[in-house]
Motif scaffolding. Structure first.
Motif, PDB file in Angstrom:
ATOM      1  N   ILE A   1       1.010  -1.169   0.135  1.00  0.00           N
ATOM      2  CA  ILE A   1       0.094   0.069   0.010  1.00  0.00           C
ATOM      3  C   ILE A   1       0.959   1.109  -0.026  1.00  0.00           C
ATOM      4  O   ILE A   1       0.668   2.241  -0.607  1.00  0.00           O
ATOM      5  CB  ILE A   1      -0.925  -0.052   1.145  1.00  0.00           C
TER       6      ILE A   1
ATOM      7  N   ARG B   1       0.797   3.976  -2.973  1.00  0.00           N
ATOM      8  CA  ARG B   1       0.567   5.348  -2.639  1.00  0.00           C
ATOM      9  C   ARG B   1       1.743   6.375  -2.774  1.00  0.00           C
ATOM     10  O   ARG B   1       1.617   7.582  -2.499  1.00  0.00           O
ATOM     11  CB  ARG B   1       0.126   5.509  -1.149  1.00  0.00           C
TER      12      ARG B   1
ATOM     13  N   GLU C   1       4.297   6.752  -0.667  1.00  0.00           N
ATOM     14  CA  GLU C   1       4.536   7.403   0.622  1.00  0.00           C
ATOM     15  C   GLU C   1       5.863   7.976   0.828  1.00  0.00           C
ATOM     16  O   GLU C   1       6.837   7.288   0.268  1.00  0.00           O
ATOM     17  CB  GLU C   1       4.093   6.303   1.709  1.00  0.00           C
TER      18      GLU C   1
ATOM     19  N   ASP D   1      -4.535   9.046   6.579  1.00  0.00           N
ATOM     20  CA  ASP D   1      -5.192   8.592   5.285  1.00  0.00           C
ATOM     21  C   ASP D   1      -4.468   7.326   5.097  1.00  0.00           C
ATOM     22  O   ASP D   1      -4.832   6.245   4.721  1.00  0.00           O
ATOM     23  CB  ASP D   1      -4.712   9.682   4.326  1.00  0.00           C
ATOM     24  N   PHE D   2      -2.984   7.211   5.276  1.00  0.00           N
ATOM     25  CA  PHE D   2      -2.597   5.959   4.871  1.00  0.00           C
ATOM     26  C   PHE D   2      -2.987   4.879   6.028  1.00  0.00           C
ATOM     27  O   PHE D   2      -2.998   3.801   5.283  1.00  0.00           O
ATOM     28  CB  PHE D   2      -0.888   6.072   5.254  1.00  0.00           C
TER      29      PHE D   2
ATOM     30  N   LYS E   1      -5.685   4.651   7.263  1.00  0.00           N
ATOM     31  CA  LYS E   1      -7.033   4.225   6.877  1.00  0.00           C
ATOM     32  C   LYS E   1      -6.865   3.258   5.707  1.00  0.00           C
ATOM     33  O   LYS E   1      -7.901   2.429   5.516  1.00  0.00           O
ATOM     34  CB  LYS E   1      -7.974   5.389   6.672  1.00  0.00           C
ATOM     35  N   ALA E   2      -6.190   3.577   4.921  1.00  0.00           N
ATOM     36  CA  ALA E   2      -5.896   2.809   3.750  1.00  0.00           C
ATOM     37  C   ALA E   2      -5.517   1.262   3.980  1.00  0.00           C
ATOM     38  O   ALA E   2      -5.845   0.523   3.486  1.00  0.00           O
ATOM     39  CB  ALA E   2      -4.873   3.282   2.660  1.00  0.00           C
TER      40      ALA E   2
ATOM     41  N   GLU F   1      -7.346   4.011  11.244  1.00  0.00           N
ATOM     42  CA  GLU F   1      -7.390   5.497  10.927  1.00  0.00           C
ATOM     43  C   GLU F   1      -6.700   6.410  11.875  1.00  0.00           C
ATOM     44  O   GLU F   1      -5.723   7.362  11.599  1.00  0.00           O
ATOM     45  CB  GLU F   1      -8.420   6.020  10.489  1.00  0.00           C
TER      46      GLU F   1
END
Lengths: 559, 559
Positions: free
Chosen positions: A141, A145, A147, A221-222, A224-225, A231
């Motif tokens: 993830i 994303r 990151e 946000d990360f 939550k993903a 979250e």
């Protein structure tokens, strides 16, 4: 002349805790005491139950840490005949990432009857590897994303680190996740027990919890993903107020004083990690000097003035090693372990017999024979990835290799090739930092290996073309903690105002220096070129045979 | 019913000669006798002198061969209680290329006083490796000239073969070259001693002396290009009249009869080579059936109807194995040798102790443990080139490799990986023949290994996907010689008119057949794919690291 002042450093290791009592003026270690944890590493059965644990699980009992305080501090006071009022500070270092789930007041969940039988209520030790699925998903993830923090962790978050471990709790025991007000490093939890105040240190926050001094933790946000329930994990379960290394965390409480025999009000240093705390203990307080903690594995640490991304480093953290610097960490996951493997599995009976006859340790015998060989004489070249490769390839699926065997190959040839391979691995890490703007000019060593194997040290020096020095103390971790304790006390109480000042007085080196031999360095350069080709061919999956063999092995085990 | 008839086969090995006396009707081996050569392998000092020999030198005393005839033939006659008149033939096989320099009448030069102190007057044994410079130069010139025979010898003439050895004599002892009327294979020289007639056999002529049934030896032009003094080497020092295997060379002379106790007039078979003569001894007399002589190394032999060039074969010779067929030879230069290396250099004391406790041979113990592993379970893959690679890469500079080691790797994993590597090497040779038009459908084995290691045989069967059968006799060479002796005698004297007929009666197999397991063959296919990639990467110098390491090793030794 004022009365002598002392500090106590306590090194919380994997199997035991070790305290040393040190003279603040001279660094002399007056006494030490070791306390083995009663429950040790819990990886088969949960204590007090018949419950068998899943493979890759490694837990600890946090009450063992308290017991260690209770036993070791009075012991060193007594042995050294030092009065508590002359102890100006106490410092601790810990394995990491070692996670204690606890209530708001610091009570470990496992200490509460309703949670005791749930393994997730216990401490997840650094080498708990059962959160690999969570780590894999997290990395996937994060990559998707893009990151921004990922490159600063070598492109990969380890399953050993904080968030995979927390996420595993959530996945497998949501009721424990719910009940835990805090997930906190052992390094910080033990300081909390001494001071009564929850504080978190910059070292574990940075290296293990993806925290950055400028940008903080990853975004909600990360998380939550990863999982909507995660979250607000930072706000709900951690703490954003991070204290740099070198600070005072607080003072010994009445309760902690009663437990340990220290005086209430004694300064307590902010928590630290076993490897990182060793850096000033071998006199290093500046950039350009790498410190290697050399044992079953090697941990490489070096400080820089700037933050740059180097391939495959374990992390770069502001105040992560020394206050005021960016601390870089890298590692080799198998070094002493590889030699131990070799001795157990591949040294012939005739050599064992010779060692017995000559009353030598088998490692000594092999060292003696291997030391007679010239560079290249073995005809062998090895890759030392018996336990995977942490830096710079960050790949646990890599394995060992040996090439060049003939019918004339002898055990000492193999032994030397294995030492050389680990030296090449270190050189790769050094060059990787050096060329990317984190200079490494000299190397300072501590841990078990440098004490034991002169040939190894000389080979490391010859291969890397760098001088190697060795810390004076055999327990660099505890000494480093005692030094940070002196800084926590400050000069007004008889300590120091900076770790640099403390290092000047309290740290030291052995006389022996290993200096690179020019001719051998040039000869090793030819071997290193070949090492680099194999390193990339196998390690960067130009040929993914190591991964394939591992997959076939797992299939055979499962099938 | 006629009186039983017998033949004697004598196998001239590296350290000793072994005779067997066989019943021609049944193949029953009634008696055997071994005679160790008094001078053995001469590689340190020339007998009767203090002269030290150069490294890589390996000589023999031809008078030891005569002594072997004198001792073993009477011994088997006596043990078996067989009358000389019931022995209808005698056959011999020999190591090759083993070169006797002699006078026109067969007298070895070393038997003449004036030459005795010159090492070049003695027999150069097959494993004499000191003619490597000559072999290198010969190959270079042959390549430059595009010699048409080169591809049929795997693109390379070995330093072990006839012309490099002769050339070395010329270079280092021109007076011996001058004095020698003949350079002759031991295989032919021993027959000459029995029959009084110089004849040369198709097997050694073809495999070791670059002779072809259609085109003969290389041209005078070629030899002139090597050295003008060699221009007429064939006419001056060899003989062009080559006799196919399966023929009678002549009959036992009065002199040989006096020496051996045989009757004058007893048929003598044309000379043969130890490996090649074993082929009919394991019942093989047709195409499609590979014979493997499995010991310290493996020699692979298979017959075909046509002459094709296969990469890396040792040679293809008309009548070279069986009369009427093209005989193909290939080889693996280290097999049993590799396991012996492993046991001597890398099996831990604990395993030695277990074997002792359980009164097992260490190989047995390793076999037992390795047999419990599934395909792929070791996680390891090896290249078995500890003694170089004879086929199909023809490169003595290649070395061994092991990949996949983890901290969990155990000795039985390594042992099994080494066995598998040699099996992959054999599979490579089989596939190389099979795909190039020399079918290999079944495999027949003899030698020491198949008797000793069931796991190895099953792995070879599983890897190659072929049935493996084992010859009944533990001394296939001597038996094969006795069979060819029966053919030399012919049916009129109570023998046979073809080796096929002889094989039907005299040869046999053990009951035990190793059959490939389909599932394991498929699993091995996955490993073999990985083996092939490493085979080409290291073996075809996509990465010449093995050569580089060898060069560095030699430099270290020299410097």
């Amino acid at each position: 002349m004022a009365t002598a002042k002392f500090t106590i450093g306590i090194d919380f290791g994997t199997e035991s805790a070790r305290a040393v009592l040190v003279n603040v003026r001279t660094g002399e270690e007056l006494a030490s005491a070791v306390h083995p944890y009663a429950d040790g590493v819990i990886d088969e059965k949960l204590p007090g139950t018949t419950r068998r644990l899943d493979p890759d699980t490694a837990l600890q009992n946090p009450l063992d840490y308290i017991e260690a305080l209770k036993k070791t501090i009075p012991a060193v006071l007594k042995k050294a005949k030092v009065r508590p009022e002359d102890v100006i500070g106490v410092g601790t270092d810990f394995t990491a990432c070692t996670v204690v789930p606890c209530k708001r007041d610091g009570t470990p969940l496992m200490a509460l009857k309703q949670y005791r039988k749930n393994p997730h209520a216990w401490v997840k030790l650094w080498k708990h590897h059962a959160a690999q699925p969570e780590a894999d998903r997290l990395n996937e993830i994060a990559r998707e994303r893009g990151e921004p923090w990922l490159p600063f962790y070598g492109g990969k978050i380890s399953s050993e680190w904080l968030f995979p471990k927390i996420w595993q709790v959530l996945n497998e025991a949501p009721e424990i996740y719910e009940a835990a007000d805090r997930f906190i490093e052992g390094a910080d939890w033990i300081v909390w027990q001494l001071t009564g105040v929850e504080k978190r240190n910059s070292c574990t926050a940075g290296y293990k919890a993806i925290w950055d001094s400028e940008t903080g933790y990853p975004s909600d946000d990360f998380f939550k993903a990863l999982d909507p329930r995660l979250e607000h994990v930072v706000d709900e379960k951690l703490m954003c107020d991070i204290t740099p290394l070198g600070q005072k965390a607080g003072e010994v409480t009445e309760r902690a004083a009663a437990l340990t025999g220290l005086r209430p009000g004694t300064a307590v240093a902010i928590g630290n990690v076993d490897a990182h705390v060793s850096v000033p203990a071998v006199t290093v307080t500046d950039v350009g000097k790498m410190v290697m903690i050399m044992g079953t594995s090697i941990c490489h640490m070096v400080c820089g003035h700037e933050k740059v991304a180097c391939e495959g480093m374990c992390g770069v953290v502001k105040d992560g090693i020394l206050p005021g610097f960016w601390g870089y960490e890298a590692g080799q996951s198998g070094v002493g372990d590889v030699f131990a493997w070799y001795v157990k599995n591949a040294v012939p009976a005739a050599y064992e017999a010779e060692a017995r006859r000559r009353k030598m340790d088998i490692h000594q015998l092999l060292e003696e024979k291997a030391a007679r060989l010239k560079v290249g004489e073995s005809g062998l070249l090895a890759l030392d990835w018996f336990n995977g490769n942490r830096s710079i390839l960050v790949n646990a699926n890599l394995t060992g290799l040996l090439v060049g065997m003939s019918l004339g190959t002898r055990p000492e040839h193999i032994y030397r090739a294995l030492i050389e391979a680990t030296a090449f691995g270190t050189y790769k890490i050094i060059e990787n930092f050096h060329r990317n703007g984190v200079p490494v000019n000299e190397v300072f060593c501590c841990g078990g290996l440098p004490e034991k194997n002169k040939l190894l040290m000389q080979i490391y020096s010859d291969v890397t073309g760098r001088e190697m020095r060795i810390g004076r103390s055999a327990q660099a971790g505890a000494l480093g903690s005692a030094m940070f304790a002196a800084v926590a006390a400050g000069s007004v109480r008889g300590g120091y105002d900076s770790i640099q000042d403390a290092a000047k007085k309290m740290a030291g080196l052995k006389r022996e220096v290993y200096r690179p031999n020019k001719e051998r360095h040039a000869q090793y350069a030819a071997l290193y070129r070949e090492y680099e080709i194999l390193h990339d061919y196998f390690g960067r999956y130009q040929n993914p045979v190591m991964k394939t063999l591992k997959a076939l092995r797992e299939k055979a085990h499962g099938g």
